[in-house]
Design a protein around this motif. Structure first.
Motif, short mmCIF file in Angstrom:
data_model
loop_
_atom_site.label_atom_id
_atom_site.label_comp_id
_atom_site.label_asym_id
_atom_site.label_seq_id
_atom_site.Cartn_x
_atom_site.Cartn_y
_atom_site.Cartn_z
N TRP A 132 -6.19 -9.35 -3.19
CA TRP A 132 -7.37 -8.47 -3.55
C TRP A 132 -6.38 -7.34 -4.77
O TRP A 132 -5.15 -6.95 -4.50
N TYR B 44 -10.20 3.52 -1.95
CA TYR B 44 -9.66 2.51 -2.94
C TYR B 44 -10.65 1.55 -2.82
O TYR B 44 -11.54 1.37 -2.20
N GLY C 129 -8.56 -6.30 2.63
CA GLY C 129 -9.39 -5.95 1.50
C GLY C 129 -10.24 -4.38 1.65
O GLY C 129 -10.88 -4.19 1.04
N HIS C 130 -10.01 -3.86 2.95
CA HIS C 130 -10.96 -2.78 3.29
C HIS C 130 -9.95 -1.46 3.55
O HIS C 130 -9.19 -1.47 4.47
N HIS C 131 -10.09 -0.48 2.65
CA HIS C 131 -8.98 0.55 2.51
C HIS C 131 -9.96 1.75 1.87
O HIS C 131 -10.15 2.02 0.90
N PRO C 132 -10.37 2.50 2.74
CA PRO C 132 -11.40 3.86 2.36
C PRO C 132 -10.60 4.67 1.09
O PRO C 132 -9.35 4.71 1.32
N CYS D 289 -11.45 -2.22 -3.83
CA CYS D 289 -10.87 -3.52 -3.48
C CYS D 289 -11.74 -4.65 -4.15
O CYS D 289 -12.81 -4.70 -3.68
N GLY E 120 -4.34 -9.37 2.29
CA GLY E 120 -5.05 -8.79 3.46
C GLY E 120 -6.27 -9.22 3.43
O GLY E 120 -6.78 -9.77 3.14
N VAL F 215 0.02 4.44 -2.48
CA VAL F 215 -0.23 5.64 -1.78
C VAL F 215 0.66 6.96 -2.40
O VAL F 215 0.26 7.91 -2.88
N ILE G 173 -6.51 -3.82 -5.70
CA ILE G 173 -6.75 -2.48 -5.16
C ILE G 173 -6.21 -1.12 -6.00
O ILE G 173 -5.30 -1.36 -6.71
N LEU H 89 0.95 -1.17 0.10
CA LEU H 89 -0.05 -0.07 0.16
C LEU H 89 0.88 1.30 -0.09
O LEU H 89 0.36 2.23 -0.69
N HIS H 90 2.01 1.06 0.41
CA HIS H 90 3.02 2.31 0.74
C HIS H 90 3.24 2.71 -0.68
O HIS H 90 3.01 4.01 -1.16
#
Length: 212
Positions: free
Chosen positions: A166, A152, A147-150, A154, A145, A134, A168, A130-131
């Protein structure tokens, strides 16, 4: 001309540790353990015959030799990065895919994807997380993981609940043609491929990825 160079991984470990003045932060950047960074630096010091760091209690300090060595190494990596960025893969659109380190890239059948989509230049970064997404180093990411990322989109690429793989992408670019194209590629992977659950019965009956 033959270049006499220390091992690349050792140079990467030194350069990252020197920038951060921390084995821990260097390890996070390089996706390895702090112990691995320390071992690479120690091996580099042994090869060069000089100490590059003073290892004090909870503090890392460059020696005079380390300070003199760092600019040339950093410049070298920058030149390599710049040369690489100028090499654009075939295709009108560049798609940069990040993949977590435990995934076998053969499962994605990327050579077949490139052949089938000559208009998309696909470049892969592994390992990535994710780094990197982002920071914009990749356009989309296959991550392990929940798969819950506000912010984004997924899409789960294997069946089941809990931890999984996932796809993403940022909500703002998740429907770009090249990302949609790759998402559909994953949906159509053969059943024997661990990333797919079953083979589509036809081109119009592809397995839907579960969206969160």
């Amino acid at each position: 001309m033959t270049y006499t160079l220390p091992p690349l991984n050792a140079l990467r470990a030194f350069e990252a540790a020197a920038r951060h003045l921390s084995f821990k932060l260097a390890a996070h950047e390089l996706h390895v353990t702090p112990a691995a960074v320390g071992q690479q630096v120690k091996a580099l010091e042994a090869r060069l015959g000089v100490r590059l760091f003073e290892r004090l209690h909870k503090q890392l300090i460059l020696t005079t030799a380390g300070q003199a060595y760092l600019p040339g190494i950093s410049d070298g990596f920058r030149h390599i990065a710049e040369a690489t960025s100028q090499l654009k893969p075939a295709g009108a659109v560049l798609l940069q895919l990040g993949v977590h380190g435990n995934l076998d890239l053969r499962r994605l059948e990327l050579a077949e994807f490139r052949s089938a989509h000559a208009d998309i230049g696909l470049r892969v970064l592994q390992p990535a997380g994710l780094h990197e997404l982002v920071e914009g180093k990749v356009d989309l990411l296959i991550a392990r993981g929940l798969g819950h990322h506000p912010g984004y989109r997924c899409d789960r690429v294997n069946e089941g609940s809990g931890l999984g793989d996932w796809l993403i992408a940022p909500e703002g670019t998740a429907d770009c043609p090249e990302i949609v194209c790759f998402r559909e590629w994953l949906r159509a992977l053969p059943a024997e491929n661990p990333l797919a659950n079953r083979r589509p019965s036809s081109g119009r009956h592809q397995r839907e990825l579960r969206r969160v």
